[in-house]
Structures are given as structure tokens and as C-alpha cells.
Scaffold this motif. Structure first.
Motif, PDB file in Angstrom:
ATOM      1  N   GLN A  64      -8.209  -5.639  -9.094  1.00 28.64           N
ATOM      2  CA  GLN A  64      -7.537  -4.866 -10.136  1.00 28.64           C
ATOM      3  C   GLN A  64      -6.031  -4.830  -9.900  1.00 28.64           C
ATOM      4  O   GLN A  64      -5.241  -4.955 -10.842  1.00 28.64           O
ATOM      5  N   THR A  65      -5.632  -4.681  -8.625  1.00 29.22           N
ATOM      6  CA  THR A  65      -4.210  -4.642  -8.290  1.00 29.22           C
ATOM      7  C   THR A  65      -3.579  -6.012  -8.514  1.00 29.22           C
ATOM      8  O   THR A  65      -2.457  -6.113  -9.021  1.00 29.22           O
ATOM      9  N   GLU A 122      -7.379  -5.752  -3.660  1.00 30.03           N
ATOM     10  CA  GLU A 122      -8.238  -5.384  -4.778  1.00 30.03           C
ATOM     11  C   GLU A 122      -7.880  -6.231  -6.003  1.00 30.03           C
ATOM     12  O   GLU A 122      -6.711  -6.374  -6.351  1.00 30.03           O
ATOM     13  N   LEU A 142       0.832  -1.206   0.000  1.00 29.97           N
ATOM     14  CA  LEU A 142       0.000   0.000   0.000  1.00 29.97           C
ATOM     15  C   LEU A 142       0.864   1.254   0.000  1.00 29.97           C
ATOM     16  O   LEU A 142       0.511   2.280  -0.577  1.00 29.97           O
ATOM     17  N   ILE A 172       5.430  -2.302  -6.989  1.00 30.93           N
ATOM     18  CA  ILE A 172       4.092  -1.781  -7.270  1.00 30.93           C
ATOM     19  C   ILE A 172       3.515  -1.191  -5.983  1.00 30.93           C
ATOM     20  O   ILE A 172       3.605  -1.801  -4.911  1.00 30.93           O
ATOM     21  N   GLN A 173       2.907  -0.018  -6.084  1.00 31.44           N
ATOM     22  CA  GLN A 173       2.161   0.541  -4.961  1.00 31.44           C
ATOM     23  C   GLN A 173       0.681   0.344  -5.221  1.00 31.44           C
ATOM     24  O   GLN A 173       0.152   0.770  -6.247  1.00 31.44           O
ATOM     25  N   GLY A 174       0.008  -0.343  -4.312  1.00 33.80           N
ATOM     26  CA  GLY A 174      -1.411  -0.595  -4.499  1.00 33.80           C
ATOM     27  C   GLY A 174      -1.957  -1.495  -3.407  1.00 33.80           C
ATOM     28  O   GLY A 174      -1.206  -2.053  -2.598  1.00 33.80           O
ATOM     29  N   ASN A 175      -3.261  -1.644  -3.380  1.00 33.85           N
ATOM     30  CA  ASN A 175      -3.942  -2.480  -2.394  1.00 33.85           C
ATOM     31  C   ASN A 175      -4.038  -3.909  -2.940  1.00 33.85           C
ATOM     32  O   ASN A 175      -4.816  -4.186  -3.853  1.00 33.85           O
ATOM     33  N   GLN A 194      -2.991  -6.442 -12.126  1.00 35.24           N
ATOM     34  CA  GLN A 194      -1.831  -5.657 -12.540  1.00 35.24           C
ATOM     35  C   GLN A 194      -0.539  -6.387 -12.179  1.00 35.24           C
ATOM     36  O   GLN A 194       0.404  -6.448 -12.978  1.00 35.24           O
TER      37      GLN A 194
END
Length: 220
Positions: free
Chosen positions: A116-117, A114, A96, A108-111, A120
């Protein structure tokens, strides 16, 4: 591990008692000192080092995913051990929080929770991978049972992801809290892996309830 050098706090009166205790522990923690000396981003790196020294799952040329990677200590260790700056090895970290670049790793920065993440992440991965690491833990609220269940939920999400991307024979490593993996997740792990271990590395603080579940020999 080299002997720790005792550090005394200056201007300690300006800090709260709790802050004084935390800072003194950090400054005098031999793993913190060694992490700084070796250019590692966190003392947590030694937890992965100790797990791999015992079980040898970070192999040269392996493809690794590191979930909950910030600030990057585990990713650094994975890069070094699988030689991801070479031709075959590959290390991908996700969190995150933003992670400062690490040579040999894709970040990668993301949740992660999710879809979608996760899509990705899979899109840039060299699927399948040999190892999925998860040092994810939810923010603690001081209620041990709730904290445990939240972290197990993250471990379970990491397991479902690992089930999608691991090669046969692959390895899954995830943080849980004392009491180990809950029965439902443990049954799932036993169904899909040949061997399960619960381990508390020496680098885990004695007062901490954290431990790690290691699952070896992935089978679909």
C-alpha cells in the motif's frame, strides 16, 4: 574536509561509559562537525556526496527516490545536486520515521515494505525515475550474519521496487554490509544492470561493516 576541532566532554561522570564513548565520537567526528556547519541533517550525507563525486549519477533535472530517508541527509544532497527546486528535477523521500520538511522534496512517512505504501509512493512519483537510493538498514542485534541478511533483505526489496520504476540506463544504490551483496541478489543485479560496483565511502566509519552496492545502466 576541514580539520576537526577536538571537543571535551563536560559532566561526563553522569553518563555511562558506553554513552561517554558514543558522545565523544560524535562530538569529535569531522563529518558530524561539517554536517552541522553546512546545515546537513546527518553525517551520512557525505557518503552520498562521495559516491556521487566518484560516479556522477545525481544529474541536473533527474527524478530521484530516496528509501529510508530519515533524518533527510541524503534527500538534502539529492535536492541540491539535481536542482529539484527547478522545473524538471524531483526528489521523493520515504521512511518509517517522520522527516522534517525539506524544500524541493516530497516526503512520505510509511513502511516501504508494505505494498500500500509503495503504491502511494508510485502515485505521487513522476514515473519513471533515473535513480533509486536506499540507505535502509535493519536494527542490528550484534550478530553479524543476521544483521547482514536483514539488510540484504531490505536491499532486495529496494531492488524489486527499482526494477518497476527506473528508466532504461537508470542507477540503483543500496546499503549492504561487509561481505557485499549476497549471491542471489548479485545475480539479479547483474541480469538487470550493465555494471555493478561495491564501494565503502571514506565517510563510512572504519569500524563499520557497511558498504554500498551501486548498479548502473538499468536494462529490463
Amino acid at each position: 574536509m576541514q580539520r576537526a576541532v577536538t571537543v571535551r566532554l563536560k559532566n561526563a561522570r553522569k553518563l555511562s561509559t558506553g554513552s561517554q564513548r558514543w558522545l565523544a565520537r560524535q562530538l569529535n567526528d569531522p563529518y558530524v562537525q561539517q554536517a552541522q556547519a553546512q546545515g546537513l541533517r546527518s553525517r551520512a550525507a557525505f557518503k552520498l556526496i562521495q559516491l556521487d563525486d566518484k560516479f556522477h549519477f545525481l544529474k541536473k533535472g533527474a527524478r530521484i527516490v530516496d528509501l529510508g530517508a530519515a533524518p533527510g541527509g541524503w534527500t538534502q544532497v539529492a535536492v541540491q545536486r539535481v536542482d529539484s527546486q527547478g522545473i524538471e528535477g524531483c526528489v521523493i523521500g520515504i521512511d518509517l520515521l517522520e522527516i522534517e520538511p525539506i524544500a524541493g522534496a516530497s516526503l512520505i512517512q510509511g513502511n516501504f515494505l508494505e505494498s500500500q505504501t509503495q503504491n502511494q509512493l508510485k502515485a505521487i512519483m513522476k514515473i519513471p525515475v533515473q535513480v533509486v537510493l536506499s540507505d535502509m538498514a535493519s536494527s542490528t542485534i550484534g550478530h553479524s550474519q543476521t544483521d547482514h541478511l536483514r539488510t540484504v533483505a531490505l536491499a532486495e526489496a529496494a531492488f524489486y521496487f527499482a526494477k518497476d520504476v527506473l528508466v532504461p540506463g537508470g542507477t540503483f544504490v543500496a546499503k549492504v554490509f561487509q561481505g557485499g551483496t549476497n549471491q542471489d541478489l548479485l545475480l539479479k543485479l547483474k541480469r538487470h544492470f550493465r555494471q555493478i560496483k561495491h564501494v565503502k565511502p571514506l565517510a563510512s566509519r572504519k569500524e563499520s561493516s557497511e558498504m554500498y552496492v551501486l548498479a548502473f545502466g538499468f536494462k529490463q
